[in-house]
Design an enzyme around this catalytic site. Structure first.
Site, PDB file in Angstrom:
ATOM      1  CB  SER A  50     -20.930 -62.603 -34.009  1.00 40.11           C
ATOM      2  OG  SER A  50     -19.587 -62.271 -34.222  1.00 40.11           O
ATOM      3  CG  HIS A  90     -17.779 -59.533 -30.871  1.00 35.54           C
ATOM      4  ND1 HIS A  90     -17.955 -60.533 -29.929  1.00 35.54           N
ATOM      5  CD2 HIS A  90     -18.039 -60.097 -32.073  1.00 35.54           C
ATOM      6  CE1 HIS A  90     -18.294 -61.659 -30.547  1.00 35.54           C
ATOM      7  NE2 HIS A  90     -18.372 -61.418 -31.843  1.00 35.54           N
ATOM      8  CD  GLU A  97     -17.754 -60.234 -26.500  1.00 37.72           C
ATOM      9  OE1 GLU A  97     -17.631 -60.644 -25.318  1.00 37.72           O
ATOM     10  OE2 GLU A  97     -16.848 -60.323 -27.347  1.00 37.72           O
TER      11      GLU A  97
END
Length: 277
Positions: A135, A177, A204
Protein backbone atom coordinates in the site's frame (compact mmCIF):
# COMPACT_ATOMS: atom_id res chain seq x y z
CA UNK A 1 29.10 2.91 -16.77
CA UNK A 2 28.93 -0.87 -17.15
CA UNK A 3 30.02 -1.34 -13.55
CA UNK A 4 27.23 0.99 -12.35
CA UNK A 5 24.64 -0.99 -14.32
CA UNK A 6 25.75 -4.24 -12.72
CA UNK A 7 25.34 -2.74 -9.25
CA UNK A 8 21.79 -1.51 -9.84
CA UNK A 9 19.01 -3.30 -7.94
CA UNK A 10 21.13 -6.14 -6.58
CA UNK A 11 18.52 -6.86 -3.91
CA UNK A 12 14.98 -7.84 -4.81
CA UNK A 13 11.92 -5.69 -4.24
CA UNK A 14 8.43 -6.98 -3.48
CA UNK A 15 5.88 -4.23 -4.14
CA UNK A 16 2.36 -5.08 -2.96
CA UNK A 17 -0.86 -3.34 -3.99
CA UNK A 18 -2.27 -3.56 -0.46
CA UNK A 19 -4.90 -5.72 1.22
CA UNK A 20 -2.78 -8.85 0.72
CA UNK A 21 -4.21 -12.13 2.02
CA UNK A 22 -3.14 -12.51 5.66
CA UNK A 23 -5.26 -15.47 6.76
CA UNK A 24 -5.60 -18.17 4.10
CA UNK A 25 -2.93 -19.08 1.51
CA UNK A 26 -0.92 -15.90 2.24
CA UNK A 27 0.77 -16.35 -1.13
CA UNK A 28 2.48 -12.96 -1.21
CA UNK A 29 3.62 -12.83 2.43
CA UNK A 30 4.76 -16.45 2.18
CA UNK A 31 6.89 -15.44 -0.83
CA UNK A 32 8.34 -12.56 1.20
CA UNK A 33 9.51 -14.97 3.91
CA UNK A 34 10.91 -17.35 1.30
CA UNK A 35 12.87 -14.60 -0.50
CA UNK A 36 14.15 -13.31 2.84
CA UNK A 37 15.66 -16.70 3.67
CA UNK A 38 12.81 -18.80 5.02
CA UNK A 39 13.53 -20.29 8.45
CA UNK A 40 16.77 -18.30 8.65
CA UNK A 41 15.17 -14.95 7.79
CA UNK A 42 15.41 -11.85 9.96
CA UNK A 43 12.64 -9.41 9.06
CA UNK A 44 12.26 -5.78 10.16
CA UNK A 45 8.69 -4.43 10.03
CA UNK A 46 8.76 -0.65 9.51
CA UNK A 47 5.54 0.95 10.77
CA UNK A 48 6.40 4.60 10.10
CA UNK A 49 3.52 4.99 7.60
CA UNK A 50 0.77 4.17 10.09
CA UNK A 51 -0.52 5.91 13.20
CA UNK A 52 -1.51 2.47 14.55
CA UNK A 53 2.09 1.32 14.73
CA UNK A 54 1.79 -1.09 17.64
CA UNK A 55 -1.34 -2.83 16.34
CA UNK A 56 -0.11 -3.12 12.73
CA UNK A 57 3.40 -4.15 13.77
CA UNK A 58 2.18 -6.92 16.04
CA UNK A 59 -0.14 -8.22 13.31
CA UNK A 60 2.71 -8.60 10.80
CA UNK A 61 5.03 -10.00 13.44
CA UNK A 62 2.50 -12.74 14.18
CA UNK A 63 1.97 -13.51 10.48
CA UNK A 64 5.65 -13.66 9.55
CA UNK A 65 6.47 -15.90 12.51
CA UNK A 66 3.57 -18.17 11.61
CA UNK A 67 4.95 -18.39 8.08
CA UNK A 68 8.33 -19.51 9.39
CA UNK A 69 10.52 -16.42 9.78
CA UNK A 70 13.25 -16.92 12.36
CA UNK A 71 13.20 -13.39 13.79
CA UNK A 72 10.80 -10.48 13.34
CA UNK A 73 11.39 -7.05 14.89
CA UNK A 74 9.19 -3.96 14.74
CA UNK A 75 10.81 -0.59 14.08
CA UNK A 76 8.62 2.51 14.39
CA UNK A 77 10.46 5.69 13.45
CA UNK A 78 7.91 8.30 14.44
CA UNK A 79 10.06 11.46 14.38
CA UNK A 80 13.29 12.90 13.06
CA UNK A 81 14.89 13.09 16.49
CA UNK A 82 18.52 11.99 16.31
CA UNK A 83 18.25 9.40 19.08
CA UNK A 84 15.27 7.71 17.42
CA UNK A 85 16.95 7.71 14.00
CA UNK A 86 20.22 6.27 15.33
CA UNK A 87 18.41 3.57 17.27
CA UNK A 88 16.54 2.55 14.12
CA UNK A 89 19.78 2.39 12.13
CA UNK A 90 21.19 -0.01 14.70
CA UNK A 91 18.16 -2.28 14.45
CA UNK A 92 18.26 -2.26 10.65
CA UNK A 93 21.79 -3.64 10.50
CA UNK A 94 22.17 -7.34 9.71
CA UNK A 95 18.55 -7.98 8.68
CA UNK A 96 17.49 -9.92 5.59
CA UNK A 97 14.31 -8.00 4.81
CA UNK A 98 12.76 -4.60 5.52
CA UNK A 99 8.96 -4.57 5.24
CA UNK A 100 7.09 -1.22 5.02
CA UNK A 101 3.45 -1.35 6.11
CA UNK A 102 0.58 0.67 4.71
CA UNK A 103 -0.64 4.02 5.99
CA UNK A 104 0.44 7.38 4.59
CA UNK A 105 3.41 7.36 2.22
CA UNK A 106 4.19 11.00 2.98
CA UNK A 107 4.87 10.02 6.60
CA UNK A 108 7.61 7.68 5.39
CA UNK A 109 9.38 10.18 3.16
CA UNK A 110 8.92 13.24 5.41
CA UNK A 111 10.35 11.37 8.42
CA UNK A 112 13.03 9.27 6.72
CA UNK A 113 14.01 11.56 3.85
CA UNK A 114 17.43 13.09 4.48
CA UNK A 115 17.69 11.38 7.88
CA UNK A 116 20.36 8.93 6.77
CA UNK A 117 17.94 6.01 7.08
CA UNK A 118 16.90 6.53 3.45
CA UNK A 119 20.53 6.33 2.31
CA UNK A 120 21.03 3.27 4.49
CA UNK A 121 18.03 1.53 2.91
CA UNK A 122 19.34 2.19 -0.60
CA UNK A 123 22.76 0.88 0.42
CA UNK A 124 21.21 -2.22 2.01
CA UNK A 125 19.23 -2.88 -1.15
CA UNK A 126 22.35 -2.60 -3.32
CA UNK A 127 24.02 -5.15 -1.05
CA UNK A 128 21.21 -7.67 -1.49
CA UNK A 129 18.72 -6.99 1.31
CA UNK A 130 15.10 -7.63 0.33
CA UNK A 131 12.93 -4.49 0.54
CA UNK A 132 9.15 -4.91 0.64
CA UNK A 133 6.29 -2.41 0.77
CA UNK A 134 2.52 -2.75 0.82
CA UNK A 135 0.00 0.00 0.00
CA UNK A 136 1.69 3.26 1.12
CA UNK A 137 4.87 1.23 1.50
CA UNK A 138 4.57 0.34 -2.19
CA UNK A 139 4.24 3.94 -3.36
CA UNK A 140 7.49 5.05 -1.71
CA UNK A 141 9.58 2.53 -3.68
CA UNK A 142 9.73 4.76 -6.75
CA UNK A 143 11.77 7.91 -7.28
CA UNK A 144 8.61 9.94 -7.88
CA UNK A 145 5.57 8.84 -5.89
CA UNK A 146 1.88 9.60 -5.95
CA UNK A 147 0.88 11.26 -2.67
CA UNK A 148 -2.82 11.66 -3.33
CA UNK A 149 -5.37 11.90 -6.11
CA UNK A 150 -9.03 11.39 -6.84
CA UNK A 151 -10.26 7.82 -7.27
CA UNK A 152 -12.78 6.93 -9.98
CA UNK A 153 -12.18 10.10 -11.98
CA UNK A 154 -10.99 11.01 -15.46
CA UNK A 155 -7.38 12.19 -15.64
CA UNK A 156 -7.02 15.86 -14.69
CA UNK A 157 -4.04 17.84 -13.45
CA UNK A 158 -5.80 18.63 -10.19
CA UNK A 159 -6.48 14.95 -9.42
CA UNK A 160 -2.86 14.14 -8.68
CA UNK A 161 -0.20 15.29 -6.23
CA UNK A 162 3.32 13.87 -6.37
CA UNK A 163 6.48 14.02 -4.28
CA UNK A 164 9.92 12.36 -4.18
CA UNK A 165 9.91 8.72 -3.01
CA UNK A 166 12.77 6.60 -1.66
CA UNK A 167 14.09 5.96 -5.17
CA UNK A 168 14.65 2.21 -4.87
CA UNK A 169 13.04 1.69 -8.28
CA UNK A 170 13.89 4.35 -10.83
CA UNK A 171 11.93 5.59 -13.86
CA UNK A 172 8.59 4.24 -12.61
CA UNK A 173 5.57 5.60 -10.75
CA UNK A 174 3.72 3.10 -8.56
CA UNK A 175 0.03 3.20 -7.64
CA UNK A 176 -1.72 0.72 -5.35
CA UNK A 177 -5.25 -0.54 -4.51
CA UNK A 178 -5.45 0.06 -8.24
CA UNK A 179 -8.51 -1.58 -9.86
CA UNK A 180 -10.41 -1.75 -6.57
CA UNK A 181 -10.34 2.06 -6.17
CA UNK A 182 -10.55 2.98 -9.86
CA UNK A 183 -7.16 4.70 -10.00
CA UNK A 184 -6.46 4.48 -13.75
CA UNK A 185 -7.29 8.19 -14.19
CA UNK A 186 -4.79 9.37 -11.62
CA UNK A 187 -2.02 7.11 -12.95
CA UNK A 188 -2.65 8.43 -16.47
CA UNK A 189 -2.43 11.98 -15.09
CA UNK A 190 0.87 11.13 -13.43
CA UNK A 191 2.31 9.69 -16.65
CA UNK A 192 1.01 12.63 -18.70
CA UNK A 193 3.19 14.85 -16.52
CA UNK A 194 6.09 12.35 -16.45
CA UNK A 195 6.03 10.43 -19.77
CA UNK A 196 9.61 9.23 -19.30
CA UNK A 197 8.37 7.17 -16.34
CA UNK A 198 6.56 3.85 -16.55
CA UNK A 199 3.26 3.74 -14.67
CA UNK A 200 2.64 0.57 -12.64
CA UNK A 201 -0.78 0.12 -11.02
CA UNK A 202 -0.93 -2.85 -8.65
CA UNK A 203 -4.26 -4.37 -7.59
CA UNK A 204 -5.02 -5.52 -4.06
CA UNK A 205 -3.68 -8.95 -3.05
CA UNK A 206 -1.24 -8.65 -5.94
CA UNK A 207 2.47 -7.84 -6.05
CA UNK A 208 5.41 -7.46 -8.35
CA UNK A 209 8.72 -9.13 -7.50
CA UNK A 210 11.50 -6.98 -8.97
CA UNK A 211 14.90 -8.48 -9.67
CA UNK A 212 17.47 -6.44 -11.60
CA UNK A 213 15.71 -5.23 -14.78
CA UNK A 214 12.61 -7.43 -14.65
CA UNK A 215 9.53 -7.95 -12.53
CA UNK A 216 7.13 -10.87 -12.17
CA UNK A 217 3.49 -10.61 -11.09
CA UNK A 218 2.22 -12.74 -8.20
CA UNK A 219 -1.11 -12.80 -6.37
CA UNK A 220 -4.78 -13.03 -7.21
CA UNK A 221 -5.44 -9.96 -9.36
CA UNK A 222 -3.53 -7.96 -11.97
CA UNK A 223 -0.95 -5.27 -12.64
CA UNK A 224 -1.67 -2.45 -15.10
CA UNK A 225 1.35 -0.97 -16.88
CA UNK A 226 1.04 2.46 -18.55
CA UNK A 227 3.68 3.38 -21.16
CA UNK A 228 3.56 7.05 -22.17
CA UNK A 229 6.63 7.10 -24.39
CA UNK A 230 4.49 6.78 -27.50
CA UNK A 231 2.20 9.69 -26.69
CA UNK A 232 1.40 11.60 -29.88
CA UNK A 233 -0.61 14.36 -28.19
CA UNK A 234 -1.23 15.68 -24.70
CA UNK A 235 -2.76 18.97 -23.52
CA UNK A 236 -1.29 18.66 -20.02
CA UNK A 237 0.88 21.78 -20.28
CA UNK A 238 -1.91 24.14 -21.38
CA UNK A 239 -4.95 22.61 -19.65
CA UNK A 240 -6.62 24.14 -16.61
CA UNK A 241 -6.26 22.22 -13.30
CA UNK A 242 -9.78 20.75 -13.41
CA UNK A 243 -9.92 20.18 -17.17
CA UNK A 244 -9.93 16.60 -18.45
CA UNK A 245 -6.61 15.71 -20.03
CA UNK A 246 -6.32 14.68 -23.67
CA UNK A 247 -3.91 11.77 -24.17
CA UNK A 248 -3.53 9.92 -27.46
CA UNK A 249 -1.59 6.76 -28.27
CA UNK A 250 -1.05 5.60 -24.68
CA UNK A 251 0.12 1.99 -24.44
CA UNK A 252 -1.45 -0.10 -21.64
CA UNK A 253 -0.64 -3.67 -20.60
CA UNK A 254 -2.69 -5.82 -18.20
CA UNK A 255 -0.57 -8.53 -16.55
CA UNK A 256 -2.03 -11.31 -14.36
CA UNK A 257 -0.06 -13.63 -12.10
CA UNK A 258 2.99 -15.26 -13.69
CA UNK A 259 3.47 -12.64 -16.39
CA UNK A 260 6.72 -10.70 -16.45
CA UNK A 261 7.87 -7.28 -17.61
CA UNK A 262 11.28 -6.22 -18.90
CA UNK A 263 12.03 -2.87 -17.22
CA UNK A 264 14.99 -2.19 -19.50
CA UNK A 265 13.13 -2.64 -22.78
CA UNK A 266 9.68 -1.74 -21.36
CA UNK A 267 8.27 -4.94 -22.82
CA UNK A 268 5.81 -7.46 -21.31
CA UNK A 269 6.65 -11.15 -21.40
CA UNK A 270 4.21 -14.08 -21.13
CA UNK A 271 4.20 -16.40 -18.15
CA UNK A 272 6.83 -19.10 -18.39
CA UNK A 273 5.65 -22.68 -18.21
CA UNK A 274 6.91 -23.37 -14.68
CA UNK A 275 4.86 -20.41 -13.40
CA UNK A 276 1.70 -21.85 -15.00
CA UNK A 277 2.01 -25.21 -13.26
Amino acid sequence: MEEEKVKERVGKLVIIGGAEDKEERCEILREVVSLAGGEKSKIIVMTTATEKAEEVGEMYETIFKRLGAKEVRIVNINSRQKEEIENAKGLLRNCDCVFFTGGDQLRITSILGGSGVDDMLRDMHEKGVLIVGTSAGASVMSQTMIVEGNDDDSPRKCTIKMAPGLGLLKNVIIDQHFAQRGRIGRLLAAIAQNPSNLGIGIDEDTAIVVEENRFKVIGNNAVTVVDGRWLTHSNVSESKPDEILALTNVLIHILPSGYQFDLKRWRPEPAIEEDKI
